[in-house]
Enzyme design. Structure first.
Site, short mmCIF file in Angstrom:
data_model
loop_
_atom_site.label_atom_id
_atom_site.label_comp_id
_atom_site.label_asym_id
_atom_site.label_seq_id
_atom_site.Cartn_x
_atom_site.Cartn_y
_atom_site.Cartn_z
N TYR A 98 27.58 24.83 -15.45
CA TYR A 98 26.98 23.81 -14.59
C TYR A 98 28.06 22.98 -13.88
O TYR A 98 27.83 22.49 -12.77
CB TYR A 98 26.05 22.91 -15.40
CG TYR A 98 24.72 23.57 -15.72
CD1 TYR A 98 23.68 23.52 -14.81
CD2 TYR A 98 24.53 24.25 -16.92
CE1 TYR A 98 22.46 24.13 -15.08
CE2 TYR A 98 23.32 24.87 -17.20
CZ TYR A 98 22.29 24.81 -16.28
OH TYR A 98 21.10 25.42 -16.56
N GLU A 140 17.70 24.89 -22.60
CA GLU A 140 18.36 26.15 -22.88
C GLU A 140 18.98 26.17 -24.27
O GLU A 140 18.93 27.21 -24.96
CB GLU A 140 19.41 26.43 -21.79
CG GLU A 140 18.75 26.81 -20.46
CD GLU A 140 19.63 26.60 -19.24
OE1 GLU A 140 20.87 26.45 -19.42
OE2 GLU A 140 19.09 26.58 -18.13
N ARG A 204 19.00 42.90 -14.81
CA ARG A 204 17.67 42.61 -14.30
C ARG A 204 16.72 42.40 -15.48
O ARG A 204 16.91 42.99 -16.54
CB ARG A 204 17.14 43.74 -13.42
CG ARG A 204 15.82 43.38 -12.74
CD ARG A 204 15.43 44.39 -11.69
NE ARG A 204 14.12 44.07 -11.11
CZ ARG A 204 13.51 44.79 -10.20
NH1 ARG A 204 14.09 45.87 -9.72
NH2 ARG A 204 12.34 44.44 -9.73
N GLY A 268 0.07 46.53 -9.22
CA GLY A 268 1.24 47.38 -9.34
C GLY A 268 1.91 47.27 -10.69
O GLY A 268 1.28 47.16 -11.74
N GLY A 270 3.22 44.88 -11.92
CA GLY A 270 2.92 43.59 -12.54
C GLY A 270 2.00 43.69 -13.73
O GLY A 270 1.76 42.70 -14.43
N PRO A 273 3.34 42.85 -18.31
CA PRO A 273 3.12 41.80 -19.32
C PRO A 273 1.70 41.78 -19.85
O PRO A 273 1.47 41.50 -21.03
CB PRO A 273 3.49 40.50 -18.59
CG PRO A 273 3.42 40.82 -17.14
CD PRO A 273 3.77 42.27 -17.02
N GLY A 381 13.02 38.28 -10.41
CA GLY A 381 13.90 38.09 -9.27
C GLY A 381 13.94 36.60 -8.96
O GLY A 381 13.39 35.77 -9.68
N PRO A 382 14.61 36.21 -7.88
CA PRO A 382 14.68 34.81 -7.51
C PRO A 382 13.29 34.22 -7.31
O PRO A 382 12.44 34.81 -6.67
CB PRO A 382 15.48 34.83 -6.20
CG PRO A 382 16.23 36.10 -6.24
CD PRO A 382 15.34 37.07 -6.96
#
Length: 390
Positions: A98, A140, A204, A268, A270, A273, A381-382
């Protein structure tokens, strides 16, 4: 909490900073990677740097956090920070990094806002940064402490590699050493690290798609993404008996343990989970009311069709509704819509798929009377949706 001194400054400068974040963030990443090229090896995504998605995600998170502080100076936006913290811990972000981000981010801000920045403006935005950074560091540390081991990466051997629908592959892995493994929760993901042909390591996240409660297996299903760098290696290079580096499981969008109805709305790949959640419910012999809504191009493309259908059949309270772009018996034709779907009262809704799909379904669920707090989504992803979905 945001100080009374800084609040009016942030409120006044937020539109300008937001407008220029598009130039600030590329400047920041350019500076940081020039000074610390090692951060691209196994941490930051090179593909997302090339396509600009990471820059947009950083800009969106800063703007969303600052906006939340202006609206509620005494409150920290926990939902947004929890999502970011889970992604950070799955990558092994450390507290000292950080300081690195602060140095190069504020050098970029000083350069891009040289025509307007003052000491007071810089001080106010420094306060915002460290409020966000310190809140993330605290979350975290707690997430790291919950794991069964203190290692960021552990070796797992590929024991199965099976085709899963059109262009997808399911990987089954077992521990390659005796490191204690964390029991995952339905909906969580792991980071997978691979080495690219040029020697660079890239990471990833992939949802665990089955056997989440086992410490002897990790199962994830991936769709081939030619625009990325990790899935092509997994699909084309990685073979059975190869060893991959995996993170501990993370992710805060997990199946709740109540007895209220559950709705899974996916498109798709997705579905991964929700597949793990269905498998967990089936093995528990759950009596919960479960509604599975899924959208695909065609039946052959549905990556986890057999697993999900089998688990739905094992649940007395479960039912399935499909939308397929290509007409097929027993399925609606076209894209998913909740217009003719009667969502159960008090349902928890879990949404996963492409961003436009999730935005549409989330809005439709809210219009149908589901509180926003009962709608959960996961972004891989972002996270470009931070500013609009919290």
């Amino acid at each position: 909490m945001l100080s009374e001194k800084s609040r009016p400054i942030i409120e006044a400068t937020l539109p300008l900073v937001g407008e220029r974040l598009g130039s600030i963030t590329p400047n920041f990443y350019s500076r940081m990677f020039a000074a610390h090229p090692e951060l691209l090896d196994g941490l930051f995504s090179r593909a997302n740097q090339r396509n600009g998605e990471q820059q947009k995600a950083l800009a969106g998170s800063i703007a969303a956090f600052a906006s939340a502080l202006v609206a509620n100076p005494d409150l920290i936006p926990e939902t947004m920070l929890s999502r970011i913290a889970n992604k950070h811990t799955s990558l092994g972000i450390t507290e000292d990094q950080y300081d690195i981000v602060y140095k190069y981010l504020f050098e970029a801000i000083a350069e891009e806002l040289a025509d307007v920045i003052t000491a007071e403006i810089a001080e106010a935005w420094t306060e915002v940064y460290w409020l966000m950074a310190n809140a993330l560091i605290k979350i975290e540390k707690g997430l790291y402490a919950q794991q069964a081991n203190d290692k960021m990466w552990t070796p797992w051997k590929v024991v199965e590699k099976n085709p899963a629908g059109t262009g997808a592959m399911t990987f089954v892995l077992e521990p390659a050493d005796d490191t204690p493994a964390t029991v995952a929760r339905p909906g969580q993901f792991v980071s997978v690290k691979v080495q690219l042909p040029d020697g660079l390591r890239q990471v990833r996240q992939y949802s665990l798609s089955a056997d989440v409660h086992s410490t002897e297996r990790r199962v994830f299903t991936t769709k081939l993404d030619d625009g990325g760098e990790v899935s092509p290696v997994l699909h084309r290079t990685v073979q059975v008996d190869d060893v991959l580096e995996l993170s501990n499981p993370y992710g805060d969008v997990t199946l709740d343990e109540g007895d209220n109805p559950v709705v899974f709305a996916t498109a798709g790949i997705g579905c991964t989970p929700s597949a793990s959640a269905l498998r967990s419910l089936a093995r528990q012999g759950s009596s919960r009311e479960v509604m599975v809504l899924h959208a695909e191009k065609n039946l052959e493309a549905w990556a986890l069709r057999d697993q999900m259908v089998n688990d739905i059949e094992k649940l007395d309270g479960a039912n399935l509704k499909l939308w397929l772009e290509e007409p097929a018996e027993g399925a609606s034709t076209g894209f998913m819509t909740l217009q003719d779907v009667e969502l159960p009262v008090d349902a928890s809704v879990y949404v996963c798929g492409p961003l436009p799909f999730m935005k549409s379904i989330r809005n439709q669920a809210i219009d149908a009377g589901i509180p926003a707090t009962k709608i959960h989504y996961e972004v891989f992803g972002p996270d470009l949706w931070l500013a609009s979905a919290n």
